[in-house]
Design a protein around this motif. Sequence first.
Motif, PDB file in Angstrom:
ATOM      1  N   VAL A 196       0.825  -1.215   0.000  1.00  0.00           N
ATOM      2  CA  VAL A 196       0.000   0.000   0.000  1.00  0.00           C
ATOM      3  C   VAL A 196       0.862   1.270   0.000  1.00  0.00           C
ATOM      4  O   VAL A 196       0.616   2.171  -0.802  1.00  0.00           O
ATOM      5  CB  VAL A 196      -1.022  -0.030   1.160  1.00  0.00           C
ATOM      6  N   TRP A 238      -7.286   4.047  -5.579  1.00  0.00           N
ATOM      7  CA  TRP A 238      -8.340   3.567  -4.678  1.00  0.00           C
ATOM      8  C   TRP A 238      -9.724   3.969  -5.154  1.00  0.00           C
ATOM      9  O   TRP A 238     -10.706   3.271  -4.876  1.00  0.00           O
ATOM     10  CB  TRP A 238      -8.079   4.036  -3.247  1.00  0.00           C
ATOM     11  N   SER A 269      -4.820   8.070  -4.490  1.00  0.00           N
ATOM     12  CA  SER A 269      -6.257   8.387  -4.488  1.00  0.00           C
ATOM     13  C   SER A 269      -6.924   7.980  -5.796  1.00  0.00           C
ATOM     14  O   SER A 269      -8.061   7.497  -5.799  1.00  0.00           O
ATOM     15  CB  SER A 269      -6.497   9.861  -4.186  1.00  0.00           C
ATOM     16  N   ALA A 304     -11.788  -4.213  -1.499  1.00  0.00           N
ATOM     17  CA  ALA A 304     -10.439  -4.734  -1.315  1.00  0.00           C
ATOM     18  C   ALA A 304     -10.335  -5.463   0.021  1.00  0.00           C
ATOM     19  O   ALA A 304     -11.023  -5.123   0.978  1.00  0.00           O
ATOM     20  CB  ALA A 304      -9.422  -3.604  -1.357  1.00  0.00           C
TER      21      ALA A 304
END
Length: 89
Positions: free
Chosen positions: A42, A81, A78, A87
Amino acid sequence: AGAENYARHLSGRAEHEAPATLIDYFPDDDWLLVVDEAHVAVPQLRGMHAGDRARKTSLVENGFRLKSALDNRPLTASEFWARVPQAVL
């Protein structure tokens, strides 16, 4: 390097518009992202964009790339996502 300079123009995207990615070929809401090692993966989303931007900014400022090369880039975190409907991290 040539495609990097002209990718935005060839695809018809506006300046600063997010580039096309593999995610664009997935169904809008019918898929699940499973991220293994999320504590590593991430933060890399943010790092990929920042690293690419730093490298290309230097190349643009020194005349080795056109300014439009900045638009051929990884998605920001951003932007990424916003494309992921669900997820498991």
